[in-house]
Design a protein around this motif. Structure first.
Motif, PDB file in Angstrom:
ATOM      1  N   SER A  44       0.827  -1.208   0.000  1.00  0.00           N
ATOM      2  CA  SER A  44       0.000   0.000   0.000  1.00  0.00           C
ATOM      3  C   SER A  44       0.861   1.257   0.000  1.00  0.00           C
ATOM      4  CB  SER A  44      -0.937   0.008   1.213  1.00  0.00           C
ATOM      5  OG  SER A  44      -1.855  -1.071   1.149  1.00  0.00           O
ATOM      6  N   LEU A  47       1.654   2.253  -3.515  1.00  0.00           N
ATOM      7  CA  LEU A  47       0.550   2.969  -4.153  1.00  0.00           C
ATOM      8  C   LEU A  47       0.467   4.402  -3.653  1.00  0.00           C
ATOM      9  CD1 LEU A  47      -2.388   0.385  -4.305  1.00  0.00           C
ATOM     10  CD2 LEU A  47      -0.557   0.793  -5.954  1.00  0.00           C
ATOM     11  N   ASP A 156      -6.067  -0.278  -4.194  1.00  0.00           N
ATOM     12  CA  ASP A 156      -5.548  -0.915  -2.986  1.00  0.00           C
ATOM     13  C   ASP A 156      -6.562  -1.923  -2.457  1.00  0.00           C
ATOM     14  OD1 ASP A 156      -4.111  -1.619  -0.789  1.00  0.00           O
ATOM     15  OD2 ASP A 156      -4.031   0.376   0.101  1.00  0.00           O
TER      16      ASP A 156
END
Length: 246
Positions: A44, A47, A156
């Motif tokens: 994550s 991202l 995500d």
């Protein structure tokens, strides 16, 4: 439209916790990239850095070969939790970014109607989030991103909270929206089968501190069959990589 994204030698630490170390990955314009790896390996965070919400401690985060220095409408991040505003209708939620951008009401309404039809929510414009199923709420979140016409969509674990059958349906819908759009996708998931079903390029990450163990070009023809022997073999290969790294 352009939209190539890359990380070059990226490392990231939060306090005493080294989350990422020397991460290198690249997703070309129009490709569908997927990251798999154990919890806490920094998926994550990758991202969030591409979205411009975090900065690397070392290395470079790039979009079209230029450093990412902050958020921008060319890159939109979609979370597992849809984060729809409960006091706004579906149409109102999807239109929110256009309102902030100063798009005229007539143009705004036309774009919202078009994207809601594309994600299968035509006729639900006046519904509120609490009146929708989980899959429909996630469709609305994707519509809110698509209406801004970003070059890059960062996802995500968007289907992590959905039941198995809805998840399969949403995977196919995402592929339908992506194919022919020219948009670049990068998705994080824990589901190896989902990753192989969707990806052009698959990144397998190590436990924290995360690094890319292997980059795999998924050259299976589309549409893909989940029972294809080649897909099953690739799933076993990825699972083996993750077990060895654990």
């Amino acid at each position: 439209m352009t939209g190539g994204i890359a990380l070059e030698g990226v490392s990231k630490r939060f306090g005493d916790l080294q989350v990422l170390t020397d991460v290198n990955l690249q997703v070309a314009e129009g490709q569908f990239g997927v990251i798999v790896g154990p919890s806490g390996c920094g998926k994550s965070t990758i991202l969030r850095m591409l979205a411009g919400l975090e900065r690397p401690d070392a290395g470079r985060v790039l979009k079209d070969g230029k450093p990412v220095t902050g958020p921008g409408p060319d890159r939109i991040l979609i979370f597992q939790e849809h984060a729809l505003y409960p006091w706004r209708t579906v149409a109102g939620n999807v239109a929110f970014g256009l309102e902030l951008a100063g798009v005229r009401p007539a143009d705004r309404a036309a774009r919202v109607a078009d994207v809601l039809a594309r994600v299968g929510l035509g006729g639900f414009e006046r519904y509120y989030p609490h009146q929708l199923s989980g899959g429909m709420r996630q469709r609305a979140a994707i519509a809110r991103a698509l209406v801004m016409d970003p070059e890059v969509l960062l996802l995500d674990e968007p289907y992590g909270a959905l039941d198995a059958m809805t998840r399969l349906t949403m995977q196919n819908e995402l592929l339908r929206l992506w194919q022919g759009s020219g948009k670049t996708m990068l998705m994080v998931t824990h589901d190896i089968e989902e990753a192989i079903y969707l990806a052009d390029r698959l990144f397998v990450m190590s436990p924290r501190p995360g690094r890319v163990l292997r980059q795999i070009e998924v050259e299976l023809p589309r549409p893909r069959s989940r029972t294809d022997a080649r897909m099953v073999r690739l799933r076993e290969e990825v699972l083996g990589l993750l077990q060895i790294a654990a």
